[in-house]
Design an enzyme around this catalytic site. Structure first.
Site, mmCIF file in Angstrom:
data_model
loop_
_atom_site.group_PDB
_atom_site.id
_atom_site.type_symbol
_atom_site.label_atom_id
_atom_site.label_comp_id
_atom_site.label_asym_id
_atom_site.label_seq_id
_atom_site.Cartn_x
_atom_site.Cartn_y
_atom_site.Cartn_z
ATOM 1 N N CYS A 26 53.333 89.574 89.401
ATOM 2 C CA CYS A 26 53.179 89.098 88.101
ATOM 3 C C CYS A 26 51.796 88.340 87.795
ATOM 4 O O CYS A 26 51.674 87.220 87.983
ATOM 5 C CB CYS A 26 54.341 88.017 87.722
ATOM 6 S SG CYS A 26 54.405 87.496 85.974
ATOM 7 N N CYS B 282 52.120 85.324 85.271
ATOM 8 C CA CYS B 282 52.648 84.121 86.070
ATOM 9 C C CYS B 282 51.439 83.594 86.710
ATOM 10 O O CYS B 282 51.629 82.270 86.796
ATOM 11 C CB CYS B 282 54.009 84.686 86.749
ATOM 12 S SG CYS B 282 55.149 85.652 86.023
ATOM 13 N N ASP B 283 51.004 84.368 87.562
ATOM 14 C CA ASP B 283 50.163 83.626 88.621
ATOM 15 C C ASP B 283 48.684 83.816 88.612
ATOM 16 O O ASP B 283 47.979 83.230 89.363
ATOM 17 C CB ASP B 283 50.673 84.107 89.960
ATOM 18 C CG ASP B 283 52.259 83.903 90.250
ATOM 19 O OD1 ASP B 283 52.635 82.854 89.930
ATOM 20 O OD2 ASP B 283 52.760 84.948 90.860
#
Length: 337
Positions: free
Chosen positions: A160, A163-164
């Site tokens: 992701c 997300c990261d």
């Protein structure tokens, strides 16, 4: 200790759960059953419990969902200093339990949605009969199947970018894949990191023309055509990838690529298999819901979170649809009880 107590409650080791014909005799009833325990499932439980629906929730194979494999979560509202995925899921679980949700360990293995009450089989040895069903089983990111993906999970391997990606600001990363998702992840990361390498197995991209153009027009994205990942290396964290160029041809060669992050973008598999005989899904398996709601084609069955989200797949959007599913279920029960 609590885990074993919950398993005992399920009667996993009780032989009387099945009669001599193999029919399951351990049957329990509830008004609202929630299957799944990520942000969507726990949020649905919080809302349903506060509405005095006394929901029952089964956590599934991975209690807490995909976020339990994430180290730092910095984009979920309410955590200004960030939080680990497991900690955040534990907070949501405690909040759901505080309002009276019956949270249990177990996995849904079979579903009969042909009529009410719906019948959900848990661990092949218990049946829950429910007047309404909220499906929050999520989706599983597809991986290449390399042992190094597990070794460096949360230490340089991610599925992701949204997300990261922030954790790799100013660094070099690689994105595996050649479809729309890979192109989207690569262009997103290109705005954060120093350099993005796209590892593409073929000599063309499968992505739509518009997504290809975005990649081609982004100067810090480099496409490594006809490359496949053989492994990753690094001391505790990802420091590079070992690639094979033009595998199976006379020009085959191994390439070492220095990177700090390795992003998988080869798709997700929605955890919807046991419901497919009754619910409408797209070609991949995402459960279709009515626009602006979590209602499925079966009245009384609602889907929320990543199992029905083909676009965003974020914790906060999953939580939002979990809220919607609980409200939809509450109103449906009021009209049909």
């Amino acid at each position: 200790m609590a885990l074993f107590e919950k398993m005992d409650n399920l009667g996993a080791d009780k032989p009387e759960q099945q009669n001599k014909t193999g029919e399951i005799t351990d049957v329990e009833k509830t008004r609202v059953l929630i299957v799944g325990s990520g942000p969507a499932g726990y949020t649905a439980a919080i809302y349903a419990a506060r509405a005095n629906l006394k929901p029952m929730l089964y956590e599934g194979l991975q209690p807490g969902g995909q976020l339990t494999t994430t180290t730092e979560v910095e984009n979920f509202p309410g955590y200004p200093e960030g939080v680990t995925g497991p900690e955040m899921m534990e907070d949501l679980k405690k909040q759901a339990a505080r309002f009276g949700t019956d949270i249990r360990f177990g996995m849904a293995t079979k579903a009969d949605l042909s009529k009410r009450p719906f019948k959900i089989t848990i661990d092949d040895n218990k049946i829950i009969e429910t007047e309404s069903l909220i499906i929050a089983t999520g989706a599983t990111a597809k991986y290449l199947g390399l042992e190094d993906e597990k070794k460096y999970s949360g230490s340089g391997v991610s599925a992701c970018a949204t997300c990261d990606g922030f954790f790799y600001k100013g660094k070099d990363v690689a994105v595996v894949g050649g479809g729309d998702t890979a192109c989207e992840e690569a262009t997103y990361l290109a705005g954060i990191v120093n350099k993005v390498y796209m590892i593409v197995r073929r000599d063309v991209l499968r992505a739509s023309k518009v997504m290809q153009e975005r990649v081609f027009n982004t100067p810090n994205i480099e496409i490594l055509w006809e490359h496949q990942t053989k492994g990753l290396f690094g001391d505790g964290v990802v420091e590079g990838a070992l690639l094979v160029k033009k595998k199976g041809t006379p020009e085959e060669e191994e390439v070492k690529l220095k990177i700090d992050g390795f992003f998988l973008a080869i798709g997700h598999k929605p955890n919807s298999d046991i419901f497919k005989d009754y619910l409408e899904t797209d070609e991949v398996g995402y459960i279709k819901t009515q626009p602006g709601s979590t209602k499925t084609n079966v009245p009384g069955v609602f889907a929320c979170g990543d199992v029905q989200d083909t676009t965003y797949r974020q914790a906060v959007t999953a939580a939002g649809t979990g809220c919607m599913a609980a409200i939809d279920a509450e109103r449906w029960l009021a009209e049909n009880s």
